[in-house]
Design an enzyme around this catalytic site. Sequence first.
Site, mmCIF file in Angstrom:
data_model
loop_
_atom_site.group_PDB
_atom_site.id
_atom_site.type_symbol
_atom_site.label_atom_id
_atom_site.label_comp_id
_atom_site.label_asym_id
_atom_site.label_seq_id
_atom_site.Cartn_x
_atom_site.Cartn_y
_atom_site.Cartn_z
ATOM 1 N N GLY A 1 -8.943 -7.572 7.738
ATOM 2 C CA GLY A 1 -7.799 -8.222 8.376
ATOM 3 C C GLY A 1 -8.187 -8.641 9.776
ATOM 4 N N ASP B 1 -10.100 -7.191 11.778
ATOM 5 C CA ASP B 1 -11.516 -6.911 12.069
ATOM 6 C C ASP B 1 -12.468 -7.972 11.531
ATOM 7 O OD1 ASP B 1 -11.131 -4.675 13.624
ATOM 8 O OD2 ASP B 1 -11.211 -3.302 11.910
ATOM 9 N N LEU C 1 0.816 -1.211 0.000
ATOM 10 C CA LEU C 1 0.000 0.000 0.000
ATOM 11 C C LEU C 1 0.850 1.261 0.000
ATOM 12 C CD1 LEU C 1 -2.700 1.563 0.404
ATOM 13 C CD2 LEU C 1 -2.393 1.189 2.861
ATOM 14 N N ARG D 1 -7.491 -3.858 2.153
ATOM 15 C CA ARG D 1 -8.825 -4.465 2.203
ATOM 16 C C ARG D 1 -9.423 -4.101 3.563
ATOM 17 N NH1 ARG D 1 -9.805 -10.217 -0.224
ATOM 18 N NH2 ARG D 1 -9.323 -9.790 -2.388
ATOM 19 N N LYS E 1 -15.168 1.405 15.136
ATOM 20 C CA LYS E 1 -15.509 0.755 16.416
ATOM 21 C C LYS E 1 -15.025 1.649 17.556
ATOM 22 C CE LYS E 1 -11.277 -1.915 15.869
ATOM 23 N NZ LYS E 1 -10.707 -3.225 15.654
#
Length: 175
Positions: free
Chosen positions: A132, A134, A30, A128, A93
Amino acid sequence: MSSDPQEAVCSDTAQSAEDSWSVDHVSADLFSCPDDEALAHCISADCDMGAGIAVTFRKKYSGVEELKGQEKMPGQCAVLRRSRRFVYYLVTKRKFNDKPTYQTLQRSLEDMKSHCKLNGVTRISMPRIGCGLDRLKWEKVSEILEQVFKNTGISVTVYSLPAAKTTAMKRRLHK
């Protein structure tokens, strides 16, 4: 949806900028993306960033206190400006050990999209997101990305690490 990570998942070739958009997938690091593209990833409202790709974001872009000062809640997006790019922190979250929902992910993406439109951002690179540590399902996340960014003029590139690098990283984690 294509299984080839280099192939575009969807793309609209309409003429107007607002109708032009894409979600593309590449197999690469990335942080090798162009330095003028915005970056995005998911965090918790407590800004812990102690695991996964969040650790690299914390080390590369610092600003944890600046992020905490924004007091963002799940479903919102915190933002840092670093050199030629915006770095987006999708708050999905409350605490680092909670799990996000598809609803908080979508709301945080919508918040990021609003910031992009106000600031002329047309290209975002991300991992993504939510898939991962999560454990959200990529099939559903990719549908949400398409819903949020379709016809916005914003192109999203999703980066996945090449298999060899992923295997090496997993080995280091197990030592």
